[in-house]
Write a protein that holds these residues in place. Structure first.
Motif, short mmCIF file in Angstrom:
data_model
loop_
_atom_site.label_atom_id
_atom_site.label_comp_id
_atom_site.label_asym_id
_atom_site.label_seq_id
_atom_site.Cartn_x
_atom_site.Cartn_y
_atom_site.Cartn_z
N GLU A 125 28.79 67.27 54.78
CA GLU A 125 27.95 68.04 55.69
C GLU A 125 28.07 67.61 57.15
N THR A 126 28.97 66.67 57.44
CA THR A 126 29.19 66.29 58.84
C THR A 126 30.00 67.35 59.59
N GLY A 127 30.62 68.29 58.88
CA GLY A 127 31.39 69.35 59.53
C GLY A 127 32.74 69.54 58.89
N LYS A 128 33.46 70.57 59.33
CA LYS A 128 34.72 70.93 58.67
C LYS A 128 35.80 69.87 58.81
N GLU A 129 35.65 68.94 59.76
CA GLU A 129 36.64 67.87 59.94
C GLU A 129 36.34 66.66 59.06
N TRP A 130 35.41 66.79 58.11
CA TRP A 130 34.99 65.64 57.31
C TRP A 130 36.15 64.99 56.57
N VAL A 131 37.16 65.77 56.21
CA VAL A 131 38.28 65.21 55.44
C VAL A 131 39.10 64.21 56.25
N ARG A 132 38.93 64.21 57.57
CA ARG A 132 39.65 63.23 58.39
C ARG A 132 38.97 61.86 58.36
N LYS A 133 37.70 61.83 57.91
CA LYS A 133 36.99 60.57 57.74
C LYS A 133 36.24 60.62 56.42
N PRO A 134 36.98 60.70 55.32
CA PRO A 134 36.35 60.91 54.02
C PRO A 134 35.67 59.66 53.47
N ASN A 135 34.54 59.85 52.84
CA ASN A 135 33.85 58.77 52.15
C ASN A 135 34.08 58.97 50.66
N GLY A 136 35.23 58.51 50.20
CA GLY A 136 35.63 58.76 48.83
C GLY A 136 35.18 57.68 47.87
N THR A 137 35.73 57.74 46.66
CA THR A 137 35.41 56.76 45.62
C THR A 137 36.67 56.09 45.08
N GLY A 138 37.85 56.48 45.59
CA GLY A 138 39.12 56.06 45.03
C GLY A 138 39.54 54.65 45.36
N PRO A 139 40.74 54.25 44.89
CA PRO A 139 41.22 52.88 45.06
C PRO A 139 41.54 52.50 46.50
N TYR A 140 41.72 53.49 47.37
CA TYR A 140 42.01 53.21 48.78
C TYR A 140 41.07 54.03 49.67
N ARG A 141 40.78 53.49 50.83
CA ARG A 141 40.00 54.22 51.82
C ARG A 141 40.91 54.58 52.98
N PRO A 177 47.72 58.61 40.51
CA PRO A 177 47.60 57.56 41.53
C PRO A 177 48.21 56.25 41.05
N ILE A 178 49.54 56.18 41.08
CA ILE A 178 50.25 55.03 40.52
C ILE A 178 50.13 53.78 41.40
N GLU A 179 49.79 53.97 42.68
CA GLU A 179 49.79 52.84 43.62
C GLU A 179 48.89 51.69 43.16
N ARG A 180 47.79 52.00 42.50
CA ARG A 180 46.88 50.92 42.10
C ARG A 180 47.44 50.09 40.95
N TYR A 181 48.52 50.55 40.34
CA TYR A 181 49.17 49.80 39.27
C TYR A 181 50.35 48.97 39.79
N MET A 182 50.66 49.08 41.08
CA MET A 182 51.85 48.45 41.65
C MET A 182 51.49 47.21 42.47
N TRP A 183 52.52 46.41 42.78
CA TRP A 183 52.35 45.27 43.66
C TRP A 183 53.65 44.99 44.41
N LEU A 184 53.55 44.22 45.48
CA LEU A 184 54.71 43.85 46.29
C LEU A 184 55.03 42.38 46.03
N GLU A 185 56.32 42.11 45.92
CA GLU A 185 56.73 40.74 45.62
C GLU A 185 57.95 40.38 46.47
N GLY A 186 57.70 39.61 47.53
CA GLY A 186 58.81 39.15 48.37
C GLY A 186 59.23 40.11 49.45
#
Length: 551
Positions: free
Chosen positions: A214-230, A541-550
Motif C-alpha cells: 500500500e506504499t504505492g505502485k513502486e512498492w516492488v522496488r523496495k519489497p518487504n518479502g519473506t524469501g531467502p534474500y532481501r 530458488p536454487i541459490e539458497r542451496y549453493m555456496w562459494l568455495e575459493g
C-alpha cells in the motif's frame, strides 16, 4: 580488480634504509625480494569491491530488467517471479521434490478438499514482522481481486472455493480461505485435485506485506518479502543486489550476496572474463562448448527443460477458425529443418505439448507430419478454398521496430513456399508483449511457449487448452476435450489419470490449435568455485542451496 595495498615507507629513515639496501643487493636479489613482497601484499589485500559488496562473497549473474512493474509483482507476473525475495507455503527442492516452505506441515481431509496449513513460528518478513495466516489470506485475495486484474490468479488459485466469485466481482472475500489462528490456515477447494498443492509453488500464491504493497505502485522496488534474500539495491540499467536474509526461517543462505548485472553484454564473454559466475549459453556457441577439447567444456552443465515452444493459431479469427487451415499450416512446417537451421540442432522436435521428462510424455503420440502436398490439399478443403481465399494474416511477435526474428522469418518462409501465403509480422515491445496477448491485442498467429510451473500434465493440457482457462489465449474450444480434462482433474488412480492426459494430448494435436515446434535444451556455464549448483528443468530458488568455495 582491487588495488594492492602497500605500507607507507616514505619517512626519512626509511628512505635512508632503502639507499643502503640498494647498494647491498644484487639485481637478482632485488627481483626476488620484490616478487615476495608482491605475493605477500596480494595475500593480505582487501577483497575486490563492486556493486557495494565484496565480490568474493557474491554470486554474479547477467540479465535484464522490465519497465513493466507488474512483472515484479508475484500476483501479476507471467514468469517465475522473484523467488529470492518472495516465498510461499510450499516449494520445490533442486530434485523437484515438494517441500515445506512458509508452511511447516499440512493435512488434507479424507475427501481431498480441505487443506490445513500450519505456518512456521519463526517465519518473518524482511523487516522482522511475523508472517501470519492473515497475511496469506490477504495476499491471495489481493491476487484474485478484480482491481488487480491478474491474468494468472484463476489458473493457480481458481480451485479454491469462492476465488472465481471474487475475481468476477461477485464477492468481497474468498470463502474457501479461513485463518483459524495466526499460524493455521484452512483452504477449501472445489474438488479433490491431486495437483492443487503443486500450484502453490507459483508466485501467484506467494505472500506479500499489505503495508508494503500500500506504499504505492513502486512498492516492488523496495519489497518487504519473506524469501531467502532481501533486495539491497536496484539501480536500473546497472545492477540489482540481493543480500542474504539472516532471519530466513530455513536458515541463512551460505552465499552472502546475489548480484545481477543489467545489460552487461554477452553472457559467454562475461563468463570468460570472470565477470559472471553462471552464464546461459545460446545454441550458436553450444557446439564449441560441447567439444571435449574446449577448456570450458568441464564447466558446462546441460539438460532438457520442461518447456515446449509453439505458435498459437487464434481459433476465433479467420482463417484459423477452420480446422483444415490449422492443419495446413502445421503440415507445411518442416520441423527438422527449423531445428537444424534456426536452432543449430540444439533442440528436440515437439509434436505435442508435453515435453520429455514430464509425467505423461507419450513416445507413441501421433503428430501431424511435414507434408506440403497434404497441407495444400487441406487448405483447398477448407471453407476458404485455398491460399487465394484467405484473408490477410498477421503474426504478432515480441520485438522492436521492424526487426523480424529468425524463428518467425523461417516460419513465414515455409508457409510462403509450401502454401503460397504471405505473412505480415508486427512486433510488440518485450515488456508488454504478454499483457497485450492476454488482452487479445494480437494477430491471427502469435508466438508462444510454455515451461512447466510444476511437473504435472495438467499444467500443460488443462491450463493451456481447456476452454475455460485464462491461459487459453487462442480461444480453442472442444467440449470432448473439456470433459476429459475435467474428469482427469479428480482421477485418483495415477495410471488412469496419465492415460487420460495422453488421450487429451492426442485430441489437442489432432485439432491443431497451435503449431508445436521444439522442446528446448539448456546449456549453462558454472565457475568451478560455485558449489551445489544443480540443473533444474523448472525454475526454483536454487541459490539458497549453493555456496562459494575459493572465489
Amino acid at each position: 580488480m582491487g588495488k594492492r595495498l602497500f605500507p607507507n615507507v616514505d619517512s626519512n629513515d626509511s628512505r635512508r634504509w632503502r639507499s643502503k639496501v640498494r647498494r647491498l643487493l644484487t639485481p637478482s636479489l632485488i627481483l626476488t625480494l620484490a616478487f615476495s613482497l608482491l605475493l605477500s601484499a596480494s595475500a593480505n589485500a582487501a577483497p575486490a569491491m563492486q556493486f557495494g559488496v565484496p565480490l568474493d562473497q557474491a554470486l554474479v549473474y547477467s540479465g535484464g530488467e522490465s519497465t513493466n512493474l507488474r512483472d515484479y509483482d508475484p500476483a501479476t507476473t507471467y514468469s517465475s517471479g522473484d523467488k529470492l525475495v518472495f516465498s510461499g507455503l510450499v516449494s520445490f527442492d533442486p530434485r523437484l521434490n515438494l517441500t515445506p516452505d512458509l508452511a511447516e506441515t499440512w493435512d488434507v481431509s479424507p475427501d481431498g478438499t480441505v487443506y490445513t496449513f500450519r505456518l512456521r513460528q519463526n517465519a518473518k518478513f524482511h523487516d522482522g514482522k511475523p508472517v501470519t495466516a492473515q497475511d496469506v489470506v490477504y495476499s491471495w485475495e489481493r491476487a484474485a481481486s478484480p482491481a488487480l486484474a491478474s491474468d494468472t490468479a484463476l489458473t493457480y488459485l481458481g480451485d479454491i472455493v469462492g476465488a472465481r466469485e471474487m475475481y468476477a466481482g461477485q464477492a468481497e472475500h474468498i470463502s474457501g480461505l479461513k485463518a483459524i489462528d495466526d499460524h493455521t490456515l484452512q483452504v477449501t477447494i472445489d474438488a479433490p485435485k491431486p495437483y492443487f498443492i503443486l500450484k502453490l509453488t507459483f508466485p501467484t500464491a506467494f505472500v506479500v506485506d499489505k503495508k508494503n504493497v500500500e506504499t504505492g505502485k513502486e512498492w516492488v522496488r523496495k519489497p518487504n518479502g519473506t524469501g531467502p534474500y532481501r533486495l539491497k539495491e536496484w539501480r536500473s540499467f546497472e545492477y540489482i543486489v540481493y543480500e542474504a536474509n539472516a532471519d530466513f526461517y530455513l536458515g541463512k543462505p551460505s552465499i552472502p550476496y546475489v548480484v545481477t548485472k543489467l545489460y552487461a553484454g554477452d553472457d559467454l564473454r562475461l563468463f570468460e572474463t570472470g565477470e559472471v559466475d553462471v552464464a546461459s549459453v545460446g545454441s550458436y556457441n553450444a557446439d564449441r562448448l560441447l567439444d571435449p577439447t574446449e577448456p570450458l567444456n568441464r564447466q558446462l552443465v546441460t539438460g532438457v527443460n520442461l518447456c515446449t515452444g509453439y505458435v498459437v493459431f487464434d481459433n476465433t479469427q479467420p482463417p484459423f477458425d477452420d480446422l483444415n487451415v490449422r492443419k495446413a499450416f502445421s503440415m507445411a512446417f518442416d520441423r527438422q529443418r527449423y531445428i537444424d537451421v534456426v536452432m543449430r540442432g540444439k533442440a528436440l522436435p515437439a509434436i505435442g505439448p508435453f515435453p520429455p521428462g514430464l509425467p505423461g510424455f507419450n513416445y507413441q503420440l501421433k503428430g501431424l507430419p511435414y507434408d506440403p502436398a497434404q497441407a495444400r490439399e487441406a487448405l483447398k478443403q477448407s471453407k476458404y478454398g485455398g491460399a487465394e481465399g484467405l484473408p490477410p494474416i498477421v503474426y504478432t511477435d515480441a520485438g522492436i521496430g521492424s526487426y523480424i526474428s529468425p524463428d518467425v522469418a523461417a516460419l513465414a518462409e515455409m508457409w510462403e513456399q509450401n502454401l503460397g501465403v504471405t505473412i505480415k509480422v508486427e512486433n510488440i515491445e518485450y515488456n508488454y508483449y504478454y499483457e497485450q496477448i492476454y488482452a487479445g491485442n494480437h494477430g491471427q498467429i502469435f508466438g508462444g511457449g510454455w515451461c512447466a510451473d510444476y511437473p504435472d500434465p495438467e499444467n500443460f493440457a488443462d491450463v493451456l487448452f481447456h476452454s475455460g482457462s485464462n491461459q487459453n489465449n487462442g480461444g480453442y474450444s472442444n467440449p470432448q476435450l473439456d470433459s476429459l480434462l475435467e474428469a482427469a482433474r479428480v482421477e485418483v488412480d495415477v495410471a488412469k489419470r496419465i492415460a487420460m492426459y495422453q488421450q487429451a494430448e492426442q485430441i489437442i494435436v489432432d485439432d491443431a490449435p497451435a503449431l508445436f515446434t521444439t522442446h528446448s535444451l539448456s546449456y549453462q556455464l558454472v565457475q568451478p568455485y560455485v558449489k551445489g549448483f544443480v540443473f533444474t528443468p523448472i525454475s526454483i530458488p536454487i541459490e539458497r542451496y549453493m555456496w562459494l568455495e575459493g572465489k
